[in-house]
Design an enzyme around this catalytic site. Sequence first.
Site, PDB file in Angstrom:
ATOM      1  N   ASP A  94       6.278   2.386  -7.985  1.00 20.98           N
ATOM      2  CA  ASP A  94       6.079   2.871  -9.351  1.00 20.98           C
ATOM      3  C   ASP A  94       4.638   3.272  -9.667  1.00 20.98           C
ATOM      4  O   ASP A  94       4.379   3.853 -10.726  1.00 20.98           O
ATOM      5  CB  ASP A  94       6.575   1.814 -10.357  1.00 20.98           C
ATOM      6  CG  ASP A  94       5.970   0.428 -10.126  1.00 20.98           C
ATOM      7  OD1 ASP A  94       4.782   0.343  -9.775  1.00 20.98           O
ATOM      8  OD2 ASP A  94       6.695  -0.573 -10.305  1.00 20.98           O
ATOM      9  N   HIS A 111       6.278   1.035   0.587  1.00 18.85           N
ATOM     10  CA  HIS A 111       7.479   1.863   0.489  1.00 18.85           C
ATOM     11  C   HIS A 111       7.206   3.245  -0.100  1.00 18.85           C
ATOM     12  O   HIS A 111       8.112   3.906  -0.580  1.00 18.85           O
ATOM     13  CB  HIS A 111       8.550   1.144  -0.342  1.00 18.85           C
ATOM     14  CG  HIS A 111       9.101  -0.072   0.343  1.00 18.85           C
ATOM     15  ND1 HIS A 111       9.530  -1.196  -0.343  1.00 18.85           N
ATOM     16  CD2 HIS A 111       9.282  -0.339   1.647  1.00 18.85           C
ATOM     17  CE1 HIS A 111       9.955  -2.091   0.527  1.00 18.85           C
ATOM     18  NE2 HIS A 111       9.818  -1.610   1.745  1.00 18.85           N
ATOM     19  N   THR A 185       8.368 -11.268  -5.511  1.00 16.36           N
ATOM     20  CA  THR A 185       9.136 -10.878  -4.332  1.00 16.36           C
ATOM     21  C   THR A 185       9.865 -12.103  -3.784  1.00 16.36           C
ATOM     22  O   THR A 185       9.321 -13.203  -3.796  1.00 16.36           O
ATOM     23  CB  THR A 185       8.241 -10.229  -3.236  1.00 16.36           C
ATOM     24  OG1 THR A 185       8.957 -10.201  -1.997  1.00 16.36           O
ATOM     25  CG2 THR A 185       6.944 -10.982  -3.036  1.00 16.36           C
TER      26      THR A 185
END
Length: 244
Positions: A94, A111, A185
């Site tokens: 993001d 990612h 996480t």
Amino acid sequence: MTKPLVAILSGAGISTDSGIPDYRGPNGLWRRDPEAEKLVTYEYYMGDPEIRRRSWQMRRENRTLKAEPNVAHRAIVDLERSGVPLRVLTQNVDGLHQLAGLPARKVLELHGTAREVVCTNCHARGPMEDALARVETGEEDPPCLECGGILKSATVMFGERLDPMVLGEAVAIAKACQVFIAVGTTLQVQPAAGLAGVAGDHGARLIIVNAEPTPYDDRADEVIREPIGTGLPEFLHRLSSERT
Ligand code: ZN
């Protein structure tokens, strides 16, 4: 004397207060919906123009690009500005760490990023906003403007490998840091789980800030179960006062 290096591994949990749900995680939205998962799976995306058309529509409606950083993102920026050497390794796409004010060179995006697109043929990159503007004006599957190749989000799709350079750098940071903070996480998937293990094996103090238990809780020096929005700023404040 050089100050100890702090590594912060962030996952979906740090962005939920910004209104971004967990899409990619083991129990994330995409994993629970096989049709949605196809839209972000490399093989399907490359093989089927209809999947690409729906994928662009999904990105148009996605809230990620409109989200604002929250108090946890800002607390990390405050720590960096206080002079503590730190690096953020993020599973999130993001871009909220940078939007909060962290210099881009301090953030390693494991990612990739949803804020850019990349050509699968010539690897040219450009802003996602521009590609979505083309979708808005009727291009259902906007091709690369350089070479006409298939354009995709600059995120690591399911079925794609992580960038080995990025991963190598993440491992080096995990080995070198003295404090490793895993926030938001579950540490259940690679590379996140591996990075926490590498940091622990190399003597880092391991801190876990997560609502749910993780497989590394037993190895952690401290587990913070409080909501990230209060637990992380408090911990980082404590950490920076330890060093003065
Ligand atoms: Zn191209």
